[in-house]
Motif scaffolding. Structure first.
Motif, PDB file in Angstrom:
ATOM      1  N   LEU A  75      -4.057 -14.591   0.093  1.00 34.46           N
ATOM      2  CA  LEU A  75      -4.961 -13.979   1.253  1.00 34.46           C
ATOM      3  C   LEU A  75      -5.491 -12.854   0.958  1.00 34.46           C
ATOM      4  O   LEU A  75      -7.107 -12.552   1.394  1.00 34.46           O
ATOM      5  CB  LEU A  75      -4.037 -13.462   2.491  1.00 34.46           C
ATOM      6  CG  LEU A  75      -4.704 -12.999   3.665  1.00 34.46           C
ATOM      7  CD1 LEU A  75      -5.698 -13.753   4.327  1.00 34.46           C
ATOM      8  CD2 LEU A  75      -3.511 -12.564   4.639  1.00 34.46           C
ATOM      9  N   GLU A 116      -2.185   0.197  -3.127  1.00 33.79           N
ATOM     10  CA  GLU A 116      -1.553  -0.787  -4.028  1.00 33.79           C
ATOM     11  C   GLU A 116      -0.487  -1.601  -3.150  1.00 33.79           C
ATOM     12  O   GLU A 116      -0.311  -2.908  -3.220  1.00 33.79           O
ATOM     13  CB  GLU A 116      -0.850  -0.152  -5.284  1.00 33.79           C
ATOM     14  CG  GLU A 116      -1.777   0.328  -6.103  1.00 33.79           C
ATOM     15  CD  GLU A 116      -2.591  -0.693  -6.883  1.00 33.79           C
ATOM     16  OE1 GLU A 116      -2.280  -1.753  -6.825  1.00 33.79           O
ATOM     17  OE2 GLU A 116      -3.720  -0.514  -7.199  1.00 33.79           O
ATOM     18  N   ALA A 117       0.210  -0.995  -2.378  1.00 34.22           N
ATOM     19  CA  ALA A 117       1.206  -1.588  -1.743  1.00 34.22           C
ATOM     20  C   ALA A 117       0.655  -2.841  -0.663  1.00 34.22           C
ATOM     21  O   ALA A 117       1.243  -3.893  -0.503  1.00 34.22           O
ATOM     22  CB  ALA A 117       1.979  -0.677  -0.678  1.00 34.22           C
ATOM     23  N   ILE A 118      -0.443  -2.213  -0.039  1.00 39.32           N
ATOM     24  CA  ILE A 118      -1.272  -3.379   0.867  1.00 39.32           C
ATOM     25  C   ILE A 118      -1.594  -4.437   0.215  1.00 39.32           C
ATOM     26  O   ILE A 118      -1.509  -5.523   0.349  1.00 39.32           O
ATOM     27  CB  ILE A 118      -2.296  -2.818   1.414  1.00 39.32           C
ATOM     28  CG1 ILE A 118      -1.794  -1.353   2.457  1.00 39.32           C
ATOM     29  CG2 ILE A 118      -3.080  -3.566   2.212  1.00 39.32           C
ATOM     30  CD1 ILE A 118      -1.063  -1.772   3.723  1.00 39.32           C
ATOM     31  N   ARG A 119      -2.301  -4.140  -1.022  1.00 38.24           N
ATOM     32  CA  ARG A 119      -2.625  -5.308  -1.809  1.00 38.24           C
ATOM     33  C   ARG A 119      -1.788  -6.266  -2.198  1.00 38.24           C
ATOM     34  O   ARG A 119      -1.998  -7.412  -2.423  1.00 38.24           O
ATOM     35  CB  ARG A 119      -3.457  -4.809  -3.159  1.00 38.24           C
ATOM     36  CG  ARG A 119      -5.207  -4.591  -3.002  1.00 38.24           C
ATOM     37  CD  ARG A 119      -5.413  -4.024  -4.239  1.00 38.24           C
ATOM     38  NE  ARG A 119      -6.325  -2.833  -3.715  1.00 38.24           N
ATOM     39  CZ  ARG A 119      -6.496  -1.550  -4.254  1.00 38.24           C
ATOM     40  NH1 ARG A 119      -5.870  -1.444  -5.456  1.00 38.24           N
ATOM     41  NH2 ARG A 119      -7.446  -0.808  -3.958  1.00 38.24           N
ATOM     42  N   ALA A 120      -0.612  -5.725  -2.709  1.00 37.24           N
ATOM     43  CA  ALA A 120       0.743  -6.341  -3.155  1.00 37.24           C
ATOM     44  C   ALA A 120       1.181  -7.458  -2.151  1.00 37.24           C
ATOM     45  O   ALA A 120       1.370  -8.419  -1.989  1.00 37.24           O
ATOM     46  CB  ALA A 120       1.640  -5.442  -3.710  1.00 37.24           C
ATOM     47  N   ALA A 121       0.878  -6.829  -0.704  1.00 40.18           N
ATOM     48  CA  ALA A 121       1.366  -7.546  -0.002  1.00 40.18           C
ATOM     49  C   ALA A 121       0.685  -8.520   0.661  1.00 40.18           C
ATOM     50  O   ALA A 121       1.241  -9.851   0.938  1.00 40.18           O
ATOM     51  CB  ALA A 121       1.689  -6.514   1.541  1.00 40.18           C
ATOM     52  N   LEU A 122      -0.619  -8.544   0.611  1.00 39.23           N
ATOM     53  CA  LEU A 122      -1.547  -9.593   0.974  1.00 39.23           C
ATOM     54  C   LEU A 122      -1.583 -10.660  -0.304  1.00 39.23           C
ATOM     55  O   LEU A 122      -2.056 -11.627   0.145  1.00 39.23           O
ATOM     56  CB  LEU A 122      -2.850  -9.023   1.032  1.00 39.23           C
ATOM     57  CG  LEU A 122      -2.804  -7.844   2.352  1.00 39.23           C
ATOM     58  CD1 LEU A 122      -4.387  -7.397   2.500  1.00 39.23           C
ATOM     59  CD2 LEU A 122      -2.664  -8.919   3.614  1.00 39.23           C
ATOM     60  N   SER A 123      -1.230 -10.170  -1.453  1.00 39.44           N
ATOM     61  CA  SER A 123      -1.543 -11.065  -2.560  1.00 39.44           C
ATOM     62  C   SER A 123      -0.322 -11.886  -2.577  1.00 39.44           C
ATOM     63  O   SER A 123      -0.245 -13.187  -3.033  1.00 39.44           O
ATOM     64  CB  SER A 123      -1.520 -10.119  -3.783  1.00 39.44           C
ATOM     65  OG  SER A 123      -2.782  -9.728  -3.657  1.00 39.44           O
ATOM     66  N   ILE A 125       0.865 -13.724  -0.166  1.00 41.12           N
ATOM     67  CA  ILE A 125       0.796 -14.453   0.948  1.00 41.12           C
ATOM     68  C   ILE A 125      -0.052 -15.542   0.781  1.00 41.12           C
ATOM     69  O   ILE A 125      -1.406 -15.060   0.439  1.00 41.12           O
ATOM     70  CB  ILE A 125       0.642 -13.841   2.421  1.00 41.12           C
ATOM     71  CG1 ILE A 125       1.685 -13.061   2.624  1.00 41.12           C
ATOM     72  CG2 ILE A 125       0.485 -14.838   3.266  1.00 41.12           C
ATOM     73  CD1 ILE A 125       1.794 -12.170   3.976  1.00 41.12           C
ATOM     74  N   PRO A 158       2.991 -10.468  -6.597  1.00 42.13           N
ATOM     75  CA  PRO A 158       4.184  -9.508  -7.594  1.00 42.13           C
ATOM     76  C   PRO A 158       5.329  -9.792  -7.021  1.00 42.13           C
ATOM     77  O   PRO A 158       5.553 -10.441  -6.221  1.00 42.13           O
ATOM     78  CB  PRO A 158       3.448  -8.275  -7.417  1.00 42.13           C
ATOM     79  CG  PRO A 158       2.592  -8.358  -6.332  1.00 42.13           C
ATOM     80  CD  PRO A 158       2.207  -9.470  -5.859  1.00 42.13           C
ATOM     81  N   PHE A 160       8.138  -8.358  -4.934  1.00 44.11           N
ATOM     82  CA  PHE A 160       8.104  -7.530  -3.702  1.00 44.11           C
ATOM     83  C   PHE A 160       8.618  -8.361  -2.502  1.00 44.11           C
ATOM     84  O   PHE A 160       8.126  -9.365  -2.432  1.00 44.11           O
ATOM     85  CB  PHE A 160       6.652  -7.429  -3.600  1.00 44.11           C
ATOM     86  CG  PHE A 160       6.238  -6.832  -2.342  1.00 44.11           C
ATOM     87  CD1 PHE A 160       6.661  -7.229  -1.163  1.00 44.11           C
ATOM     88  CD2 PHE A 160       5.068  -5.753  -2.389  1.00 44.11           C
ATOM     89  CE1 PHE A 160       6.165  -6.466  -0.013  1.00 44.11           C
ATOM     90  CE2 PHE A 160       4.630  -5.277  -1.217  1.00 44.11           C
ATOM     91  CZ  PHE A 160       5.125  -5.742  -0.263  1.00 44.11           C
TER      92      PHE A 160
ATOM     93  N   ALA B 121       5.225  -2.295   4.172  1.00 42.85           N
ATOM     94  CA  ALA B 121       4.668  -1.759   3.177  1.00 42.85           C
ATOM     95  C   ALA B 121       4.287  -0.080   3.408  1.00 42.85           C
ATOM     96  O   ALA B 121       4.394   0.735   2.716  1.00 42.85           O
ATOM     97  CB  ALA B 121       3.290  -2.362   2.588  1.00 42.85           C
ATOM     98  N   ALA B 163       5.627   1.016  -3.394  1.00 45.08           N
ATOM     99  CA  ALA B 163       4.247   0.545  -3.925  1.00 45.08           C
ATOM    100  C   ALA B 163       4.106   0.702  -5.274  1.00 45.08           C
ATOM    101  O   ALA B 163       3.462   1.389  -6.026  1.00 45.08           O
ATOM    102  CB  ALA B 163       3.495   1.825  -3.474  1.00 45.08           C
ATOM    103  N   ALA B 165       2.536  -2.209  -7.369  1.00 44.07           N
ATOM    104  CA  ALA B 165       1.872  -3.517  -7.375  1.00 44.07           C
ATOM    105  C   ALA B 165       1.204  -3.723  -8.851  1.00 44.07           C
ATOM    106  O   ALA B 165       1.029  -2.982  -9.607  1.00 44.07           O
ATOM    107  CB  ALA B 165       0.691  -3.600  -6.401  1.00 44.07           C
ATOM    108  N   LEU B 167      -1.149  -6.551  -9.327  1.00 48.42           N
ATOM    109  CA  LEU B 167      -2.111  -7.257  -9.461  1.00 48.42           C
ATOM    110  C   LEU B 167      -3.468  -6.930  -9.979  1.00 48.42           C
ATOM    111  O   LEU B 167      -3.674  -5.608  -9.789  1.00 48.42           O
ATOM    112  CB  LEU B 167      -2.468  -7.841  -8.196  1.00 48.42           C
ATOM    113  CG  LEU B 167      -3.221  -7.137  -7.288  1.00 48.42           C
ATOM    114  CD1 LEU B 167      -3.707  -7.681  -6.024  1.00 48.42           C
ATOM    115  CD2 LEU B 167      -2.280  -5.735  -6.641  1.00 48.42           C
TER     116      LEU B 167
END
Lengths: 193, 193
Positions: A75, A116-123, A125, A158, A160, B121, B163, B165, B167
């Motif tokens: 996503l 980074e946390a947001i990115r990880a979460a979206l990645s 999914i 990643p 998570f 997150a 946090a 990540a 990616l």
DNA sequence: CCGATACCGGACAAGACAGGTCCGCTTTCA
DNA sequence: TGAAAGCGGACCTGTCTTGTCCGGTATCGG
């Protein structure tokens, strides 16, 4: 709100449609299938094309084709393609001189972990999970109150734990933003709250 | 972009200031210290008061006081207080009839996991981490030792590594959005603390 | 008791941004 | 050669955030 743009929402829908149909689909056809206005669909497709998520075939018999299966598209990539880089704050890292409050700003340079946390979460999914085959059985949020029953992290994810929040979060919200409704211009238009 | 509002940014700054000073602080004083316009600070404080993050003391000698230490305030709570519920899409849960594209929307009711992931997150990061005492040295994942001996995962935070990540994300961005920069008065007022 | 201080609640106006549309051009196939 | 379809850009409109102000109320000090 923390909301992402409608275009991103449309992109997800269009991509899902593209995979559902398979093969090459024209923008007008996709617009018809999704109920989104044609120019808007074209705009989304163009952006997705730049990002390498779809391939545009020109000429008669042209159209758009998925470069990758939805399962291989996180996503986060769609959001980046449409909305640009994922960052909660507007202050760019390098632009040190732009922020007048730098000297008194206690959070300077501290948003990185958040982003980074947001990115990880979206990645974690994939689009395949958003456009799941089962057509939203219960209409609304699935029985299990909060955390989804299970959804394996995408391939790009990643490490998570997948979204298991235990906080007293506000009522869950979900769904499509509300495409402008098919041609004839339907009346109601989700005022979003 | 996926950006959050400036008000939220201000809220973090103001809260950090509030803890740095300790005790009761008036809105004008906080405005002076942070470089944000007074009415705006008042607006933020009001919202935070409603959310129970700060307590407003009326009357002469009044002001605002933190209800909890920053360590116990997850970032998600601040965002909820200022921006409202965290949800990427605007389609409200109960408004099933408002979205005309429901029948063709393949992602209907599928945003929940995404929203939950984002919430998780943001809940895993406390304000104490954002407003870390030291200016901005490390940049990356903060070493365990911070201001306190340890910070329990807020009060609402689930368990979930803070946090980290991995990616290939776009260039990191961070910092304060950029407060209006005190026009005529107070040129970069008081130092960080 | 009275005035000053400071928060409370709401409403308002300006500006910025995104959303959505249109146009002309290029490419490809029949 | 003509039609179909994508490509690229610019434009306009609407909405929303942002920032400000107002009157009201509660509390403290004299």
């Amino acid at each position: 709100m923390l909301r992402l743009s409608k275009l991103t929402d449309y992109a997800v829908v269009v991509l899902a449609r593209l995979e559902a149909e398979g093969g090459v689909q024209t923008a007008p056809c996709l617009a018809l299938a999704t109920g989104i206005a044609e120019p808007t669909v074209a705009k989304v497709l163009k952006a997705l094309g730049h990002a390498g998520l779809v391939e545009g075939l020109r000429g008669a018999r042209g159209g758009y084709r998925l470069e990758r299966p939805l399962r291989a598209i996180p996503l986060s990539e769609v959001i980046c393609a449409i909305d640009g880089p994922i960052a909660l704050t507007a202050c760019v890292d390098g632009a040190s001189g732009c922020c007048e409050a730098e000297t008194v700003c206690p959070v300077r340079g501290r948003w990185d972990p958040v982003n980074e946390a947001i990115r990880a979460a979206l990645s974690a999914i994939s689009l395949a999970e958003l456009a799941a085959p089962r057509p939203a059985a219960g209409r609304r949020k699935p029985p299990p109150a909060q955390a989804g029953p299970d959804f394996p992290p995408a391939q790009a994810g990643p490490e998570f734990p997948p979204a298991q929040a235990g906080l007293n979060a506000p009522p869950a919200q979900a769904g499509l933003n509300a495409p402008p409704a098919p041609p004839a211009r339907l009346p109601a238009h989700s005022p979003a709250e």
